[in-house]
Design a protein around this motif. Structure first.
Motif, PDB file in Angstrom:
ATOM      1  N   GLU B   2       3.204   2.170   4.399  1.00 35.82           N
ATOM      2  CA  GLU B   2       2.135   3.169   4.296  1.00 35.82           C
ATOM      3  C   GLU B   2       2.669   4.541   3.887  1.00 35.82           C
ATOM      4  O   GLU B   2       1.945   5.345   3.346  1.00 35.82           O
ATOM      5  CB  GLU B   2       1.376   3.294   5.620  1.00 35.82           C
ATOM      6  N   ASN B   3       3.974   4.795   4.178  1.00 36.46           N
ATOM      7  CA  ASN B   3       4.520   6.118   3.902  1.00 36.46           C
ATOM      8  C   ASN B   3       5.047   6.295   2.481  1.00 36.46           C
ATOM      9  O   ASN B   3       5.616   7.323   2.173  1.00 36.46           O
ATOM     10  CB  ASN B   3       5.654   6.419   4.891  1.00 36.46           C
ATOM     11  N   PHE B   9       0.230   1.242  -5.530  1.00 35.64           N
ATOM     12  CA  PHE B   9       0.272   0.407  -6.729  1.00 35.64           C
ATOM     13  C   PHE B   9       0.615  -1.042  -6.427  1.00 35.64           C
ATOM     14  O   PHE B   9       0.725  -1.859  -7.330  1.00 35.64           O
ATOM     15  CB  PHE B   9       1.300   0.972  -7.728  1.00 35.64           C
ATOM     16  N   LEU B  10       0.806  -1.360  -5.154  1.00 38.56           N
ATOM     17  CA  LEU B  10       1.187  -2.729  -4.787  1.00 38.56           C
ATOM     18  C   LEU B  10      -0.032  -3.549  -4.382  1.00 38.56           C
ATOM     19  O   LEU B  10      -1.048  -2.991  -3.962  1.00 38.56           O
ATOM     20  CB  LEU B  10       2.195  -2.680  -3.633  1.00 38.56           C
ATOM     21  N   ARG B  19       7.085  -9.697  -2.138  1.00 41.31           N
ATOM     22  CA  ARG B  19       7.749 -10.274  -3.309  1.00 41.31           C
ATOM     23  C   ARG B  19       7.890  -9.236  -4.430  1.00 41.31           C
ATOM     24  O   ARG B  19       8.930  -9.126  -5.053  1.00 41.31           O
ATOM     25  CB  ARG B  19       6.969 -11.490  -3.835  1.00 41.31           C
ATOM     26  N   MET B  20       6.805  -8.474  -4.653  1.00 46.88           N
ATOM     27  CA  MET B  20       6.823  -7.454  -5.704  1.00 46.88           C
ATOM     28  C   MET B  20       7.901  -6.401  -5.431  1.00 46.88           C
ATOM     29  O   MET B  20       8.588  -5.961  -6.352  1.00 46.88           O
ATOM     30  CB  MET B  20       5.451  -6.765  -5.812  1.00 46.88           C
ATOM     31  N   LEU B  21       8.028  -6.039  -4.147  1.00 45.91           N
ATOM     32  CA  LEU B  21       9.053  -5.053  -3.787  1.00 45.91           C
ATOM     33  C   LEU B  21      10.451  -5.562  -4.124  1.00 45.91           C
ATOM     34  O   LEU B  21      11.296  -4.814  -4.613  1.00 45.91           O
ATOM     35  CB  LEU B  21       8.972  -4.718  -2.299  1.00 45.91           C
TER      36      LEU B  21
END
Lengths: 63, 157
Positions: B2-3, B9-10, B19-21
């Motif tokens: 959250e920070n 954008f995720l 997974r995207m991270l």
């Protein structure tokens, strides 16, 4: 992580997609959790437990 | 998550988000490695111009600096510093580490270039060594300060 989510979901007559919609995740995520291939966050565990009218122990506690 | 501004954008789905991270982080590591290789090739070969080499070096520096800055400001380095006593102890350790680093830098310079004959020639390497050691102290001290504040805020009463 092994769990009893699938049994609880079927007993509640929900599909993976319906449960996913209730807890704001995709059907794929529900499927991965049921197969034990993804460890959900505690926040999601609680949402799933509430959606299935079960406790966290019922769904995720390993005996 | 959250920070972070990235969370906007995720995907909302937490599995996809995780997974995207990983994918974004992997691409950053690959990009940094390629930039490093490019900088090496550019500086030690006849091909390429110094401008592109400098640009690649700046890009690489940005990746490293951004991660370092976020890491320092997040206060996650010194997880066990919860008391004033421990804080002072770590502060002293940081000062000692920075001082030892300064001595090592000066020693390395003398070993590589020899003892300078002219006093003016020692000014640039000595000031560089002081700057690097001070930067090291500043980074560690800021991280300690932020960690201590974070630990105090979340301390169980």
């Amino acid at each position: 992580m092994r769990n009893r989510m699938k049994v609880a979901r079927v007993e509640k007559s929900l599909t993976q997609a319906q449960l996913g919609k209730k807890v704001s995740v995709t059907r794929q995520t529900i499927s991965l959790i049921e197969k034990g291939e993804y460890n959900p966050t505690l926040k999601l565990c609680i949402s799933i437990a509430k959606a299935l009218d079960r406790t966290l122990d019922d769904l995720f506690w390993e005996e | 998550m959250e920070n972070s501004w990235l969370s906007k954008f995720l995907p909302k789905d937490e599995y996809k988000e995780k997974r995207m991270l990983y994918f974004i982080a992997e691409s950053a590591i690959i990009l940094a490695t390629l930039l490093f290789l490019f900088v090496l090739l550019n500086n030690y070969s006849l091909y390429g111009s110094s401008n592109t080499g400098t640009l690649a070096l700046l890009s690489l520096g940005f990746i490293v600096a951004y991660i370092l800055l976020r890491y320092i400001l997040s206060g996650i380095e010194y997880t066990e510093v919860t008391s004033e006593k421990r804080y002072s102890k770590e502060k002293k350790a940081i000062i000692n580490r920075s001082f030892i680093f300064l001595i090592l830098l000066i020693t390395a310079y003398v070993l590589i270039d020899g003892i300078p004959s002219d006093i003016t020639k020692i000014f640039i390497p000595l000031s560089s060594a002081f700057f690097i050691a001070f930067f090291m102290y500043f980074v560690s001290y800021t991280s300690l300060k932020r960690s201590f504040k974070k630990n105090k805020d979340i301390l169980d009463d």
